[in-house]
Each structure stands twice: as structure tokens, then as C-alpha cells.
Design a protein around this motif. Structure first.
Motif, PDB file in Angstrom:
ATOM      1  N   THR A 252      10.148 -10.640  29.859  1.00 42.77           N
ATOM      2  CA  THR A 252       8.125 -11.085  29.519  1.00 42.77           C
ATOM      3  C   THR A 252       7.491 -11.071  31.182  1.00 42.77           C
ATOM      4  O   THR A 252       7.581 -12.033  31.770  1.00 42.77           O
ATOM      5  CB  THR A 252       8.269 -11.555  28.313  1.00 42.77           C
ATOM      6  OG1 THR A 252       8.319 -11.278  27.651  1.00 42.77           O
ATOM      7  CG2 THR A 252       6.913 -12.017  28.308  1.00 42.77           C
ATOM      8  N   ASP A 268       2.978   3.881  27.693  1.00 39.71           N
ATOM      9  CA  ASP A 268       3.753   4.844  26.125  1.00 39.71           C
ATOM     10  C   ASP A 268       4.869   5.165  26.640  1.00 39.71           C
ATOM     11  O   ASP A 268       5.744   5.548  25.323  1.00 39.71           O
ATOM     12  CB  ASP A 268       2.998   6.478  26.098  1.00 39.71           C
ATOM     13  CG  ASP A 268       3.316   7.309  25.186  1.00 39.71           C
ATOM     14  OD1 ASP A 268       2.651   7.068  23.906  1.00 39.71           O
ATOM     15  OD2 ASP A 268       3.936   8.546  25.861  1.00 39.71           O
ATOM     16  N   GLU A 271       6.766   2.695  25.986  1.00 42.04           N
ATOM     17  CA  GLU A 271       6.572   2.041  24.227  1.00 42.04           C
ATOM     18  C   GLU A 271       7.690   2.543  23.654  1.00 42.04           C
ATOM     19  O   GLU A 271       8.558   2.352  22.221  1.00 42.04           O
ATOM     20  CB  GLU A 271       5.022   2.345  24.153  1.00 42.04           C
ATOM     21  CG  GLU A 271       4.755   1.334  23.559  1.00 42.04           C
ATOM     22  CD  GLU A 271       3.211   1.262  23.652  1.00 42.04           C
ATOM     23  OE1 GLU A 271       2.939   0.416  23.421  1.00 42.04           O
ATOM     24  OE2 GLU A 271       2.305   2.672  23.440  1.00 42.04           O
ATOM     25  N   CYS A 275       9.866  -1.137  24.477  1.00 43.16           N
ATOM     26  CA  CYS A 275       9.077  -2.291  25.151  1.00 43.16           C
ATOM     27  C   CYS A 275       7.605  -1.989  24.041  1.00 43.16           C
ATOM     28  O   CYS A 275       7.236  -1.808  23.480  1.00 43.16           O
ATOM     29  CB  CYS A 275       9.061  -1.963  26.297  1.00 43.16           C
ATOM     30  SG  CYS A 275      10.722  -1.568  27.865  1.00 43.16           S
ATOM     31  N   SER A 276       6.961  -3.047  24.255  1.00 45.84           N
ATOM     32  CA  SER A 276       5.530  -3.438  23.720  1.00 45.84           C
ATOM     33  C   SER A 276       5.116  -3.493  24.613  1.00 45.84           C
ATOM     34  O   SER A 276       5.736  -5.197  25.788  1.00 45.84           O
ATOM     35  CB  SER A 276       5.720  -4.550  22.307  1.00 45.84           C
ATOM     36  OG  SER A 276       6.577  -5.544  22.368  1.00 45.84           O
ATOM     37  N   PHE A 277       3.906  -3.479  24.045  1.00 39.87           N
ATOM     38  CA  PHE A 277       2.377  -4.442  25.372  1.00 39.87           C
ATOM     39  C   PHE A 277       1.645  -5.430  24.955  1.00 39.87           C
ATOM     40  O   PHE A 277       0.938  -4.840  23.471  1.00 39.87           O
ATOM     41  CB  PHE A 277       2.350  -3.594  25.727  1.00 39.87           C
ATOM     42  CG  PHE A 277       2.811  -2.849  26.294  1.00 39.87           C
ATOM     43  CD1 PHE A 277       3.233  -2.713  28.016  1.00 39.87           C
ATOM     44  CD2 PHE A 277       3.443  -1.575  26.056  1.00 39.87           C
ATOM     45  CE1 PHE A 277       4.042  -2.522  28.664  1.00 39.87           C
ATOM     46  CE2 PHE A 277       4.757  -1.081  27.064  1.00 39.87           C
ATOM     47  CZ  PHE A 277       4.763  -1.181  28.476  1.00 39.87           C
ATOM     48  N   THR A 278       1.148  -6.602  25.270  1.00 38.11           N
ATOM     49  CA  THR A 278      -0.240  -7.090  25.056  1.00 38.11           C
ATOM     50  C   THR A 278      -1.117  -7.139  26.231  1.00 38.11           C
ATOM     51  O   THR A 278      -0.866  -6.896  27.030  1.00 38.11           O
ATOM     52  CB  THR A 278       0.187  -8.670  24.955  1.00 38.11           C
ATOM     53  OG1 THR A 278       1.050  -8.710  24.232  1.00 38.11           O
ATOM     54  CG2 THR A 278      -1.335  -9.477  24.305  1.00 38.11           C
ATOM     55  N   HIS A 287       6.478  -6.786  26.917  1.00 36.43           N
ATOM     56  CA  HIS A 287       7.551  -7.602  26.225  1.00 36.43           C
ATOM     57  C   HIS A 287       8.995  -6.682  25.933  1.00 36.43           C
ATOM     58  O   HIS A 287       8.184  -5.140  25.526  1.00 36.43           O
ATOM     59  CB  HIS A 287       7.142  -7.632  24.950  1.00 36.43           C
ATOM     60  CG  HIS A 287       6.162  -8.550  24.798  1.00 36.43           C
ATOM     61  ND1 HIS A 287       5.200 -10.292  25.239  1.00 36.43           N
ATOM     62  CD2 HIS A 287       4.662  -8.237  24.128  1.00 36.43           C
ATOM     63  CE1 HIS A 287       4.547 -10.060  24.809  1.00 36.43           C
ATOM     64  NE2 HIS A 287       3.273  -9.574  24.621  1.00 36.43           N
ATOM     65  N   ALA A 289      12.355  -4.790  25.378  1.00 33.01           N
ATOM     66  CA  ALA A 289      13.257  -4.412  24.316  1.00 33.01           C
ATOM     67  C   ALA A 289      14.226  -5.008  23.330  1.00 33.01           C
ATOM     68  O   ALA A 289      14.639  -5.701  23.840  1.00 33.01           O
ATOM     69  CB  ALA A 289      13.848  -2.807  24.553  1.00 33.01           C
TER      70      ALA A 289
END
Ligand code: UD1
Length: 421
Positions: A252, A268, A271, A275-278, A287, A289
Motif C-alpha cells: 500500500t 483500470d 483494478e 488492486c484497489s484504489f483510494t 491497495h 490484490a
């Protein structure tokens, strides 16, 4: 020669700030030739390519003053030569960007031919054809492009057969001081082109279609431009590179000073890999996977997936859960990192313009060689995830385009050192 030593396996954490975009700063610096007054440049990245182009300006007779606050004042009032010599152009292809502005302001210039480069032939035929359509007389002699337009360039309708970033930039600059209106059809739409067009528009030139495939520019009939201060946009490729470094190490991290729209395809694809994003204004946190998934990529012009991120994604894909297919559509020889990634234990197979990246459980440190700028960053990404120590040789490629790469990776907790062979 210097090399980088990376001990892989560390998780990354913390925050770094993304620098100004090299590929935007280069045309902006070349664009200052269109003015005979001082121009202040803010947020120029501290990388070798920028120093090379600033050196070229001083060789032409321009003045470059680096201020303590990091800004740079360029003044091209006293340009006395219009010859861009081989010594500089051979170090950096983007020096060809001085062709349009020198020709339109001074009515003549000589620029060394850039020649091929590691990632392919990279001709400049489209730049030259467009300048000829604007009335320039061009001859190639002794390794130089000699261009003349003593009565000034004339506005014209330019249709690019192929989308070219550098070609669009050269013609935008040439058109800004030409006589009459120039329309560029099939223009590149990269954020770097938008910054250049806005710089010229903010100097009072009428520019329509900024950010679209058709740009129209009403030239000033030879009158030099008067630029406002220019702040270079954040580097979308640098941001993408650090996001890939975080993805491959399941970390992170937070990046400051990012334009989210410019990295939409990178976000994109990551993701899609799990993975994810803030996102908060110009700050992005990635963040990890749970397990990286495979990815399919086709490189194309902006706003599509950038060729300058292809190598970094390939490095991440080596550790995904299944096979990824990566197709390179812009450059014919941009897979030289494949052999080096395979030296680290990757399982990548090339067929024509596509790479099949078969997943492996682990990468292992080894000695590898950087072959071009983005290939170098792919090796760093792989090395950060590899078991053991990787030595990356020929890192001068990295210094051309990444500001303080080791400093930023150290701040994120990587085990990285610059050593002497
Ligand atoms: C710029 C970027 C580079 C990026 C590339 C594509 C800078 C300094 N460099 O390079 O990082 O990878 O865009 O996004 O901004 N072509 C011709 N004839 C020409 C000009 C180009 O055939 O006269 C071809 C090239 O060989 C290539 C394709 O067009 O296959 C795209 O090249 P171009 O967009 O011009 O790339 P650059 O401006 O050199």
C-alpha cells in the motif's frame, strides 16, 4: 559504470510525490524558442533528458538560469545559431522538437537526424512532410535536416497518416508563428500535447480543438510569442511505474501530485489485476490484490493504454495467476526487456508483436541489463519482487527519465543501492 543493486522482497509503504512530466517538459522547453522574452518554467523534472535539451538551448545562444526555488528561467532573445548538432541530438531523439520552432521563428535551421533507437527505427518523415506542406524547403545532407522558409511558414491543412506525438508537437509549434491558419488532422491527443497547445494559446494565439484529433491554429505571421509562467504537468508514466511497483510487491503506497485522468488506463488495468484504489483530489493510494490476476493489454495512442507502461505491466504480469497477453502496436522493437525479465525467472514468449506472459511462482535475483528507459523500470519492478539480489546494469537509461528514483524507492522502504562497477 554505475549499476543499481536491489534486494527484493521488501513490502513498500509510505508516500512520495510525482515529478513533472519529462515528455511534457521537453516540448515546452523547445516551445520557448518561439519567444524572444524570458519564460519561467516551474516543476521541471530533474532528469538528464531535460538537462540535455537545456544545454542545446544554450548552445544556440539562449540563456538558462536555474533558480534556488527549483524554477528555471529561459530566455531565447539572443539565439545566434540555428544548428542543433549531432552531439546533442544523438543523445536524445526528442531534440528533433527544436525543428519546428527554430524554422518558424528564424526561417531556417539545421537539425541533426536523430537516427534509429533501441525501441525501433522511429523515422521523422511525418514531421518533414508536414513542414513541406507549410512551404518549407527541406534537404537531408551530411546527416542533417536543412530546412528553409525565408518568407515564413504558411498555414496549411496537415493530415497525419499515423498519429505522432512528436510530429504533432513540431507542427503545433511551427504553426503558431506561421502566416495563416493550420489545421492538423489526426493529431495526437496526449496530455503533453494539451499542455503545449495551452501554453501557446495562453500566449495569445488562437488554438482550437485542444485535446481532440483536429487542432486548428492561427499563426502570428512571424511575431514571437510572449509566454506566461508554465507549470509542467505531473508525470503519468512515473506515477504508473510506482503503482506497478506497489502492485507487484502487494504493498500500500500513496502518490501525491497525480492527474487521475491521465492515468485512467493504468488504474483500470491494475483494478482488473485485483488492486484497489483510494483517490482524494491529486492523491492516490493503491491497495494490494489478494492474488494478482492476469491482464491483457494492447498499446495504443492516448487515451488508450500507453506504450510507455507496457514493460512495467509485463513485469507485474509475470507473477499473476494465469497467462497474460501483451500486444505492442506502436513500436516494432519494444520487447527487449523480455530477455532480461526471463533472466529473473519469468516465462515470457514472443510472437511477432505480442508477448505471452506465463505465470511463475517466484522471480529470482540476477544480473540484468537495462536496454531503454521504460525497460529499465520494468527490471526494477521485477527486482523488487524477486528473491535475492538483482544488479541492474546500464542504468543511465533510467537517469534520463526518472527523477531521484532511488531516493523515492528508499523512502518507500525498498532495499536499493547505486554502486560502481
Ligand atoms: C513520444 C514519447 C515516447 C512515447 C511515444 C508514443 C516523447 C519525448 N516521447 O515519442 O515516450 O513512447 O511518443 O506514445 O514524448 N512515426 C513515423 N514517422 C514519423 C513519426 C513517427 O513513422 O515521422 C512512427 C514511430 O516510428 C512510431 C509511431 O509513429 O512507430 C509513434 O511515434 P511518435 O508518436 O512520433 O513517438 P515520439 O514522439 O517519438
Amino acid at each position: 559504470m554505475r549499476y543499481l543493486q536491489i534486494k527484493g522482497g521488501n513490502k513498500l509503504s509510505g508516500e512520495i510525490t510525482i515529478s513533472g512530466a519529462k515528455n511534457s517538459a521537453l516540448p515546452v522547453i523547445a516551445g520557448t524558442i518561439l519567444s524572444d522574452k524570458a519564460v519561467k518554467l516551474i516543476n521541471l523534472p530533474k532528469v538528464v533528458d531535460i538537462n540535455t535539451l537545456l544545454k542545446l538551448l544554450t548552445m544556440l545562444g539562449g540563456s538558462v538560469v536555474r533558480n534556488e526555488d527549483g524554477t528555471v528561467d529561459v530566455n531565447n532573445a539572443n539565439i545566434s545559431s540555428t544548428k542543433a548538432v549531432y552531439e546533442i541530438v544523438s543523445q536524445m531523439r526528442a531534440s528533433i522538437l527544436v525543428l519546428g520552432p527554430l524554422l518558424t521563428r528564424f526561417g531556417e535551421c539545421e537539425v541533426s537526424l536523430p537516427g534509429g533507437c533501441a525501441i525501433g527505427d522511429r523515422p521523422i518523415d511525418l514531421h518533414l512532410k508536414a513542414l513541406e506542406a507549410m512551404g518549407a524547403k527541406i534537404e537531408i545532407k551530411g546527416g542533417y535536416v536543412r530546412a528553409e522558409a525565408h518568407d515564413g511558414l504558411k498555414g496549411a491543412k496537415i493530415v497525419f497518416d499515423k498519429i505522432t506525438v512528436g510530429g504533432t508537437e513540431n507542427i503545433v509549434m511551427a504553426a503558431s508563428m506561421a502566416h495563416g491558419t493550420t489545421t492538423i488532422i489526426n493529431a495526437a491527443r496526449e496530455p503533453e500535447i494539451i499542455q503545449l497547445c495551452e501554453m501557446i494559446r495562453d500566449a495569445g494565439v488562437k488554438v482550437d480543438g485542444i485535446g481532440t484529433g483536429t487542432i486548428t491554429i492561427e499563426g502570428t505571421c512571424g511575431k514571437p510569442l510572449d509566454f506566461k509562467d508554465i507549470t509542467i504537468i505531473p508525470d503519468r508514466i512515473e506515477a504508473g511505474t510506482y503503482l506497478c511497483a506497489a502492485a507487484v510487491t502487494y504493498s500500500t503506497i500513496t502518490l501525491n501530485s497525480v492527474n487521475m485522468e491521465h492515468i485512467a488506463t493504468t488504474i483500470d488495468k491494475l483494478e482488473g489485476m485485483g488492486c484497489s484504489f483510494t483517490i482524494d483530489d491529486d492523491k492516490i493510494t493503491i491497495h494490494p490484490a489478494t492474488q494478482l490476476k492476469s491482464v491483457n493489454i494492447i498499446t495504443t495512442e492516448y487515451p488508450g493504454f500507453p506504450t510507455d507502461m507496457q514493460a512495467q505491466f509485463m513485469a507485474v504480469a509475470t507473477l499473476a495467476d494465469s497467462e497474460s497477453i501483451i500486444e505492442e502496436r506502436l513500436f516494432e522493437n519494444r520487447f527487449m526487456h523480455v530477455r532480461e525479465l526471463n533472466r529473473l525467472g519469468a516465462d515470457i514468449w514472443l510472437k511477432s508483436h505480442s508477448a505471452a506472459v506465463r505465470p511463475v511462482k517466484e522471480l529470482f535475483g540476477a544480473d540484468v541489463m537495462a536496454t531503454d528507459l521504460r525497460a529499465s523500470s520494468a527490471l526494477i519492478i521485477a527486482a523488487l519482487a524477486a528473491n535475492g539480489i538483482t544488479n541492474i546494469h546500464r542504468i543511465y537509461h533510467l537517469d534520463r527519465g526518472y527523477e531521484d528514483l532511488e531516493g523515492k524507492l528508499l523512502a518507500l522502504g525498498a532495499d536499493i543501492k547505486r554502486l560502481q562497477e
